[in-house]
Motif scaffolding. Sequence first.
Motif, short mmCIF file in Angstrom:
data_model
loop_
_atom_site.label_atom_id
_atom_site.label_comp_id
_atom_site.label_asym_id
_atom_site.label_seq_id
_atom_site.Cartn_x
_atom_site.Cartn_y
_atom_site.Cartn_z
N ALA B 36 46.06 86.84 37.13
CA ALA B 36 46.23 87.00 38.58
C ALA B 36 45.10 86.36 39.36
O ALA B 36 45.32 85.82 40.45
CB ALA B 36 46.29 88.49 38.92
N GLY B 37 43.90 86.37 38.79
CA GLY B 37 42.71 86.08 39.57
C GLY B 37 42.59 84.62 40.00
O GLY B 37 42.64 83.73 39.16
N ALA B 38 42.41 84.40 41.27
CA ALA B 38 42.03 83.07 41.73
C ALA B 38 40.54 83.04 42.05
O ALA B 38 39.93 81.99 42.04
CB ALA B 38 42.83 82.71 42.97
N GLU B 39 39.95 84.21 42.28
CA GLU B 39 38.51 84.23 42.60
C GLU B 39 37.69 83.97 41.33
O GLU B 39 38.14 84.17 40.22
CB GLU B 39 38.09 85.54 43.27
N ARG B 40 36.48 83.53 41.56
CA ARG B 40 35.59 83.21 40.46
C ARG B 40 35.19 84.46 39.69
O ARG B 40 34.99 85.51 40.27
CB ARG B 40 34.33 82.53 40.99
N VAL B 67 39.01 89.47 29.07
CA VAL B 67 39.83 89.16 30.25
C VAL B 67 40.39 90.44 30.85
O VAL B 67 40.23 90.70 32.04
CB VAL B 67 40.97 88.19 29.87
N THR B 68 41.03 91.28 30.01
CA THR B 68 41.69 92.46 30.55
C THR B 68 40.70 93.59 30.80
O THR B 68 40.90 94.42 31.68
CB THR B 68 42.80 92.98 29.63
N GLY B 69 39.60 93.64 30.04
CA GLY B 69 38.63 94.73 30.16
C GLY B 69 37.61 94.50 31.25
O GLY B 69 37.05 95.46 31.79
N ALA B 70 37.30 93.24 31.55
CA ALA B 70 36.22 92.99 32.50
C ALA B 70 36.52 91.86 33.48
O ALA B 70 35.67 91.53 34.30
CB ALA B 70 34.93 92.67 31.74
N GLY B 71 37.71 91.26 33.38
CA GLY B 71 38.05 90.20 34.32
C GLY B 71 37.30 88.89 34.10
O GLY B 71 37.23 88.05 34.99
N PHE B 72 36.76 88.72 32.88
CA PHE B 72 36.01 87.50 32.57
C PHE B 72 36.93 86.35 32.15
O PHE B 72 38.06 86.57 31.74
CB PHE B 72 35.04 87.76 31.41
N ASP B 139 37.61 77.75 39.33
CA ASP B 139 37.62 79.21 39.13
C ASP B 139 36.47 79.69 38.24
O ASP B 139 36.37 80.88 37.93
CB ASP B 139 38.97 79.72 38.61
N ILE B 140 35.61 78.79 37.80
CA ILE B 140 34.39 79.19 37.08
C ILE B 140 33.16 78.81 37.90
O ILE B 140 32.39 79.67 38.31
CB ILE B 140 34.36 78.59 35.66
#
Lengths: 256, 256
Positions: B36-40, B67-72, B139-140
Amino acid sequence: MALSCLTFTSDDSSDKIREREFTIGDLPGVLWSPAAGAERSALVLLAHGGGLHKKAPAMWGRAHRLVTGAGFHAAVIDAPGHGDRPRTAHDEREIAAMYAARDAGEPEAPIIVRYNAHLAERAVPEYRALLDALQQLPDIGPEGPVGFWGLNMGTAIGVPFVAGEPRIAAAVFGLHWPDRLAEDARRIAIPVEFDMQWDDEYIDREAGLALFDAFASPDKSLHVNTGRHQDLPRFEADSAVRFFARHLGQPAVSPA
Amino acid sequence: MALSCLTFTSDDSSDKIREREFTIGDLPGVLWSPAAGAERSALVLLAHGGGLHKKAPAMWGRAHRLVTGAGFHAAVIDAPGHGDRPRTAHDEREIAAMYAARDAGEPEAPIIVRYNAHLAERAVPEYRALLDALQQLPDIGPEGPVGFWGLNMGTAIGVPFVAGEPRIAAAVFGLHWPDRLAEDARRIAIPVEFDMQWDDEYIDREAGLALFDAFASPDKSLHVNTGRHQDLPRFEADSAVRFFARHLGQPAVSPA
C-alpha cells in the motif's frame, strides 16, 4: 509453612490493572491482575532483587507488562528481611559484612552469594505457600500454567524454588553467580530465558555463562547485552513477557 | 562496480507485499515493499546463507516480517556463485573441497571460512552498488536509515561490508566463526544483534562468543539458543525485526 490462607488488605483498580495487596500469615504480597477480566488466566510469580521490595519499580514494571501485554496475573512477596518484613540478627550481620567489604574495597560477591543462599532457604517454602494460596483464588485456579521471573536475588530464590516445584512451566532468570545454584539448575528442564550483562562489574562472563549452561532445559535462551550490572535494557522485560506468552499459552498483545 | 542502474524485471503484489525482481547489470535481486505504501520507509538489506539464493525461504520469511511487521523495504541479491549467478572455476574447486572434506569426515570449517572470505571480497562492492541503486528509488531515497541482516555466509559478507559502509545504522549477524571477521568487527560500532546456537556442531561456543565480543558497538545484544547450527528458532526473526524497528526509527506493529 503451614500458612495457606490469603487475606486481601487492599483493592485498587486503574483502567487496566487491578492491584490487590494481601497477607499470607505474616507474609506481605501484591497481586496484579487484568482489571476487566473475570475469566481465568495464567499466573507469573515475581521475585525482587536484593535490598528491594515487592513494590519496587522493576516489580511494578514487569507486572504492568504481564497484565497489559499478555493478560496474566503477576504476584510477588517481600523476601525475608526485605520490604515490610523484619530483619533477623543474621540479616543484620550479613548486611553489615557486605557494607564492610564494600568500604574496604574487597569483593562483595562471596558475601552476597552466601547471604542469598541463606535467604533462599527461608524464601522457597514461602513461595510454595504463595502458590498454594493463589491457586485457591477463583480467577487463578489450580490448573493454569505458572511462570517464575526473578533476577539477581530473585534468581537465587527462584532456582531452588523452581527445581523443586513441578507447577512452574517456564522461568526467566539471570544476573547471578553459579555458585550454590548450578546444582539445582541441573534439575530444571522447563523452558528458561536467562539474562546477563556483558560488562557486569560483579559477575564475570564465565560465571554468567556457567549458570546458563547448567540448566538442563532442552529449550533455553540466553540474552546478553552490553553494559554493567544495573544496565539491563528495558526491552528484555518485553522479551520476557513474550517468552511467557509463548510457553504459558496466551498470545501476547502488542506492546503499546 | 561501476554499475548503478537498477532495472525491474517483475512486479507482483499480494494484498500486503509488493515483490519486484530486478537486475543491476548482471546482478539479480529482489525488493520486497509494503503493497500500500507510497511514502518512504526504511530499508533492510538481506544476505542469504551459503548454498542458498535470494528467494530461499529464510529470505522470504525475513522480508515478510520486515514488510508486514514494520513497514520496511527488504532487498537481497544472489551472492557470487549462488542462485542465478554462474560459478567460477574457483567456486567449483572450493565447493569440491568442501564435499571432499565432508566425505572424508574431516572438518569443513577451514574451507568454509576461507571460501566465505573470498566470496565476501566479491560481494562487498556488489552490496555497495545495490545500496547506491536502491537509494535512487523514490520510495526509498538517499537519506533513510538502512539496516543489514545476514547470518552464516551472510555474516561473512556483512561484517566487511558494514565495517566500510557508514550508511548502515543497525545490523543483525550470527552463526559464523571469528576468523577473518574479528578485525572488521572491531571497526563496527553501530547497534548489533548477534545470534548463536549453544549446541552448534560446526562453530564452537568460544568461537561464537569471540565474534560477538569483537564488535566495538556500545549497544549490542547476543541471543543464544539451545540446538544445533540449523535450529535457530523462528522467534529470533521476530526479535530481529523489533531490533530494526527500535534502531531504524519505525515502530513494529504486532506480529499477527
